[in-house]
Design a protein around this motif. Structure first.
Motif, short mmCIF file in Angstrom:
data_model
loop_
_atom_site.label_atom_id
_atom_site.label_comp_id
_atom_site.label_asym_id
_atom_site.label_seq_id
_atom_site.Cartn_x
_atom_site.Cartn_y
_atom_site.Cartn_z
N GLN A 25 15.45 10.08 24.23
CA GLN A 25 14.08 10.05 23.74
C GLN A 25 13.91 10.63 22.35
O GLN A 25 12.86 10.42 21.73
CB GLN A 25 13.14 10.81 24.71
N LEU A 47 15.37 11.91 18.35
CA LEU A 47 16.26 11.79 17.21
C LEU A 47 16.32 13.15 16.53
O LEU A 47 15.28 13.71 16.16
CB LEU A 47 15.75 10.73 16.23
N ARG A 87 10.58 12.19 18.47
CA ARG A 87 10.62 11.33 19.64
C ARG A 87 10.64 9.85 19.23
O ARG A 87 9.93 9.44 18.31
CB ARG A 87 9.41 11.59 20.55
N HIS A 88 11.45 9.07 19.95
CA HIS A 88 11.48 7.63 19.72
C HIS A 88 10.19 7.01 20.23
O HIS A 88 9.80 7.21 21.39
CB HIS A 88 12.68 6.99 20.42
#
Length: 302
Positions: free
Chosen positions: A65, A67, A97-98
């Motif tokens: 979730q 990076l 967060r992605h």
């Protein structure tokens, strides 16, 4: 080699458009539960040899979730009243967060449901089953999306960014249902008033472009037919003559070309007449307001 399972306190107020900062602390001690610590700052000094360059991660390692944007290293002194001062090293991780997963699973379906609720504004207001079923379906779907998102989230006492988007979208869908309720109610009230007017004043103009002519005394059929531009709507035998009679005469000066144009535009004019005034304004107000909300939302939280 030390393997550590650490915990990070996170703030979900901007979830899922959030960035989290997690810290890992390194210190020389034996145990917090006993009074004997390992080495104080007089015996052991801990420091980062190359600053932020002291930390390296494998490029093949990734989180589901998040990076890892950057590392930040610091060092401080920690004081314990029982033993003294100790060196403490800090590793701060900045995690982003992605968003793509949440765009596909949450934001995009919610936006589609809001847009689907606008379809009812183009449906004839007399099609009650179509508009009611469409409104109820979108409301239930939005409720399912909100329930699914909250089920996968930790129980927090504050409002998250995704909650704001989903609940505003839910309000838009719910307002579209209320909009049709208002249209249906106002249409019913208007038709009731028109029905009362028709009962109060009997209509003598049921035929388009008709005129009522009062004929006094005796008349012959040739006199009635001699009226230019009129054709008699009802033939009355001479034996039923009255001193004063009302005859409805219909204008017959329409050309064949105008009738053809009227027949071609009949479908389009009926669609326009069947559109309520509130529906016409809603076609512009609802999309415009929702686009304005999205501009503010993404500019604030992204």
């Amino acid at each position: 080699r030390i393997t550590v399972t650490a915990m990070c306190n996170m703030d979900f107020s901007h979830f899922p458009l959030d960035s989290q900062t997690c810290s890992l602390e390194l210190e020389s001690f034996t145990s917090h539960h006993v009074s004997s610590y390992a080495y104080t700052d007089e015996d052991l000094m801990l420091y980062w040899k190359n600053g932020n360059e002291s930390l390296k991660t494998d490029e093949k390692i990734s989180l589901s979730q998040f990076l890892i944007q950057k590392f930040h290293t610091t060092s401080r002194l920690a004081f314990y009243s029982s033993t003294g001062w100790y060196n403490r090293l800090y590793i701060n991780f900045t995690l982003r967060r992605h968003i793509f997963f949440f765009l596909l699973q949450t934001y995009f379906p919610a936006t589609l449901m809001v847009m689907l609720s606008w379809v009812s504004f183009w449906i004839d207001h007399r099609a009650v089953p179509a508009r009611v079923s469409l409104g109820i379906t979108t409301v239930l779907t939005m409720s399912t999306i909100i329930t699914g998102v909250n089920a996968s989230m930790p129980r927090v006492s504050y409002i998250k960014a995704v909650d704001i988007y989903l609940w505003v979208s839910f309000v838009f869908v719910f307002l579209s249902v209320l909009e049709y309720a208002a249209v249906n109610y106002l249409t019913t009230v208007q038709e009731r008033k028109e029905r009362k007017l028709r009962d109060k004043f009997p209509c003598t103009c049921g035929i388009p472009n008709s005129k009522t002519v009062m004929l006094d005394g005796n008349y012959s059929e040739s006199d009635a037919n001699s009226l230019a531009g009129y054709t008699r709507n009802q033939m009355v035998p001479e034996e039923e003559k009255q001193e004063k009679m009302v005859v409805h005469l219909t204008m017959s000066n329409e050309s064949n070309s105008s009738r053809k144009r009227g027949s071609r535009g009949h479908v389009g004019s009926r669609i326009i007449q069947n559109s309520h005034t509130i529906d016409k304004y809603s076609r512009l107000i609802f999309p415009g307001t929702y686009i304005f909300f999205n501009l503010i939302y993404w500019s604030v939280f992204s």
